[in-house]
Design an enzyme around this catalytic site. Structure first.
Site, PDB file in Angstrom:
ATOM      1  N   LYS A  66       0.823  -1.215   0.000  1.00  0.00           N
ATOM      2  CA  LYS A  66       0.000   0.000   0.000  1.00  0.00           C
ATOM      3  C   LYS A  66       0.851   1.257   0.000  1.00  0.00           C
ATOM      4  O   LYS A  66       0.461   2.282  -0.551  1.00  0.00           O
ATOM      5  CB  LYS A  66      -0.962   0.002   1.186  1.00  0.00           C
ATOM      6  N   LYS A 124      -3.901 -11.123  -6.083  1.00  0.00           N
ATOM      7  CA  LYS A 124      -5.233 -11.360  -5.523  1.00  0.00           C
ATOM      8  C   LYS A 124      -6.248 -10.377  -6.113  1.00  0.00           C
ATOM      9  O   LYS A 124      -5.884  -9.265  -6.517  1.00  0.00           O
ATOM     10  CB  LYS A 124      -5.218 -11.272  -3.996  1.00  0.00           C
ATOM     11  N   LYS A 164     -10.163  -4.676  -4.873  1.00  0.00           N
ATOM     12  CA  LYS A 164     -10.939  -3.529  -5.340  1.00  0.00           C
ATOM     13  C   LYS A 164     -10.059  -2.340  -5.689  1.00  0.00           C
ATOM     14  O   LYS A 164     -10.466  -1.436  -6.395  1.00  0.00           O
ATOM     15  CB  LYS A 164     -11.960  -3.128  -4.284  1.00  0.00           C
TER      16      LYS A 164
HETATM   17  P1  TYM Z   1     -10.626  -6.291   3.733  1.00  0.00           P
HETATM   18  O1  TYM Z   1     -11.706  -5.285   3.907  1.00  0.00           O
HETATM   19  O2  TYM Z   1      -9.525  -5.983   2.786  1.00  0.00           O
HETATM   20  O3  TYM Z   1     -11.244  -7.681   3.310  1.00  0.00           O
HETATM   21  C1  TYM Z   1     -12.326  -8.272   4.022  1.00  0.00           C
HETATM   22  C2  TYM Z   1     -12.164  -9.780   4.001  1.00  0.00           C
HETATM   23  O4  TYM Z   1     -12.113 -10.266   2.648  1.00  0.00           O
HETATM   24  C3  TYM Z   1     -10.984 -11.099   2.469  1.00  0.00           C
HETATM   25  N1  TYM Z   1     -10.500 -10.940   1.086  1.00  0.00           N
HETATM   26  C4  TYM Z   1     -10.308 -11.965   0.237  1.00  0.00           C
HETATM   27  N2  TYM Z   1     -10.481 -13.285   0.378  1.00  0.00           N
HETATM   28  C5  TYM Z   1     -10.208 -14.078  -0.700  1.00  0.00           C
HETATM   29  N3  TYM Z   1      -9.766 -13.596  -1.888  1.00  0.00           N
HETATM   30  C6  TYM Z   1      -9.555 -12.275  -2.062  1.00  0.00           C
HETATM   31  N4  TYM Z   1      -9.134 -11.807  -3.236  1.00  0.00           N
HETATM   32  C7  TYM Z   1      -9.828 -11.391  -0.982  1.00  0.00           C
HETATM   33  N5  TYM Z   1      -9.750 -10.033  -0.801  1.00  0.00           N
HETATM   34  C8  TYM Z   1     -10.160  -9.792   0.467  1.00  0.00           C
HETATM   35  C9  TYM Z   1      -9.974 -10.584   3.488  1.00  0.00           C
HETATM   36  O5  TYM Z   1      -9.024 -11.571   3.812  1.00  0.00           O
HETATM   37  C10 TYM Z   1     -10.864 -10.253   4.666  1.00  0.00           C
HETATM   38  O6  TYM Z   1     -11.116 -11.402   5.450  1.00  0.00           O
HETATM   39  N6  TYM Z   1      -7.950  -5.429   7.852  1.00  0.00           N
HETATM   40  C11 TYM Z   1      -9.090  -6.150   7.318  1.00  0.00           C
HETATM   41  C12 TYM Z   1     -10.392  -5.792   7.992  1.00  0.00           C
HETATM   42  C13 TYM Z   1     -10.325  -5.927   9.463  1.00  0.00           C
HETATM   43  C14 TYM Z   1     -10.312  -7.148  10.191  1.00  0.00           C
HETATM   44  C15 TYM Z   1     -10.238  -6.760  11.558  1.00  0.00           C
HETATM   45  C16 TYM Z   1     -10.377  -8.489   9.793  1.00  0.00           C
HETATM   46  C17 TYM Z   1     -10.253  -4.910  10.355  1.00  0.00           C
HETATM   47  N7  TYM Z   1     -10.210  -5.397  11.614  1.00  0.00           N
HETATM   48  C18 TYM Z   1     -10.198  -7.740  12.536  1.00  0.00           C
HETATM   49  C19 TYM Z   1     -10.328  -9.455  10.805  1.00  0.00           C
HETATM   50  C20 TYM Z   1     -10.248  -9.066  12.162  1.00  0.00           C
HETATM   51  C21 TYM Z   1      -9.228  -5.807   5.842  1.00  0.00           C
HETATM   52  O7  TYM Z   1      -8.753  -4.804   5.393  1.00  0.00           O
HETATM   53  O8  TYM Z   1     -10.015  -6.686   5.152  1.00  0.00           O
END
Ligand code: TYM
Length: 342
Positions: A125, A207, A210
């Protein structure tokens, strides 16, 4: 409050506790859905689940205030539409529960610079947003640890890309417990076998994300059926023209993975079904399966997003419960550190 969680706040814990969250970016993708959301919905019956829209995390990249506000509400409505049930699970918006930012500060002081420097997401990032490498982007995993540890979660269902952040959360919890005695439950990652890493449709070595500028590389949960089909038809494949898992076939491997996650069929079953057929047929079939999977979610989303009163009632209730539970952990941690009680 969901009955189970209410009981857990008073008596002994029976079911394990789960916490997870998602950032309210404008587009929630098929990767988010298959890697996380769909699993959250399934886990609701067997675990005590706590879910959040992680809007504090989202400002590590610059947000337009009006758009951001709408995205937070959209994310809340979309998760309900996916099947998060506020009668079964606690479901709130992170910024409505002040304990998250407070514990994050404390945990920052138990997180090492070197550990944060090794986070691959930070490296990615900060390259992508070279003009805004802010401190929040760097310390983001401490906030994520706070989210999880506040609720004494046993398990955290996430996609494979969040594994490193989760390992850091475990290290922070263990370090804190090592200094002050058992304060936090050390959480385990919960990564599903299928769908944990949905790849870009245009560059299947990366991966699905978005933040990818090429809109054809991701499918949004709210994309129109014709858009979904168009994106699958344009998906990058290989020249072998055989629907099977293999080396150098990342595009097809990814499409088989998506098909398998959506239909429940194994890769072998899919290979047998498409024996002798071309990639064109296969891509159309994957597109159709995804469209059918997402159609009811899209319909429910339209209903929820037009019922602002219901959304507000739910997220207010969710925040109230979340504060009650998380405040106890925060108080405990502060007492251990040596802060004077209020
Ligand atoms: P975020 O918002 O990027 O993604 C949310 C969830 O989607 C999963 N994910 C994917 N899984 C499979 N293939 C993909 N291409 C893919 N892209 C995203 C992510 O692994 C995630 O589970 N930091 C986290 C949000 C967060 C969080 C937390 C998660 C904040 N606090 C505490 C767990 C526990 C995030 O940015 O996810």
């Amino acid at each position: 409050m969901p009955e189970e969680i209410k009981n857990n706040t008073q008596t002994t814990e029976k079911k394990k506790r789960i916490f997870s969250a998602i950032q309210p970016s404008g587009t929630i993708t098929l990767g988010n859905y298959l890697g996380a959301l769909r699993n959250w919905v399934k886990l609701q019956d067997d675990y005590n689940c706590i879910f959040a829209v992680a809007d504090l995390h989202a400002i590590t990249v610059r947000q337009d205030p009006k758009v951001f506000k709408q995205n937070i509400l959209n994310a809340y409505a979309l998760l309900l539409a996916c099947g998060i049930d506020p009668e079964k699970s606690m479901f709130f918006i992170q910024s409505h529960v002040h304990t998250h930012a407070e514990l994050a500060w404390l945990l920052n002081c138990y997180t090492q610079f070197g550990e944060l420097s090794r986070m691959t997401q930070f490296k990615d990032k900060s390259q992508k947003h070279a003009d805004n490498v802010n401190a929040g982007l760097f310390t983001y995993p401490s906030l994520m640890a706070a989210d999880i540890l506040l609720y004494q979660a046993d398990l955290v269902p996430v996609g494979a890309d969040q594994k490193q952040h989760l390992e850091l959360s475990r290290n922070i919890a263990e370090r804190f417990n090592g200094i002050y005695g058992k304060t936090f439950t050390v959480p385990d990652p919960y990564i599903a076998e299928v769908g944990a890493r949905v790849m870009s449709l245009q560059d299947p070595t990366r991966k699905m994300s978005k933040s990818d500028e090429n809109v054809n590389s991701w499918v949004a949960v709210l994309d129109k059926p014709e858009t979904i089909m168009k994106k699958f038809k344009r998906a990058v494949t290989d020249s072998e023209a055989r629907v099977c898992v293999g080396e150098g076939k990342e595009g097809i491997n990814n499409l088989i993975g998506i098909m398998s996650a959506v239909t429940g069929k194994t890769a072998d079953q899919i290979t047998a079904e498409f024996e002798g057929k071309g990639y064109g047929d296969f891509k159309t079939a994957v597109g159709e399966a995804v469209i059918e999977e997402l159609r009811p979610i899209q319909e429910r989303f339209d209903r929820y997003i037009n019922d602002k009163a219901y959304l507000e009632e739910q997220y207010r209730k969710g925040a109230e419960f979340a504060l009650k539970i998380s405040q106890r952990t925060l108080d405990k941690a502060m007492k251990k550190i040596g802060y004077l009680p209020k």
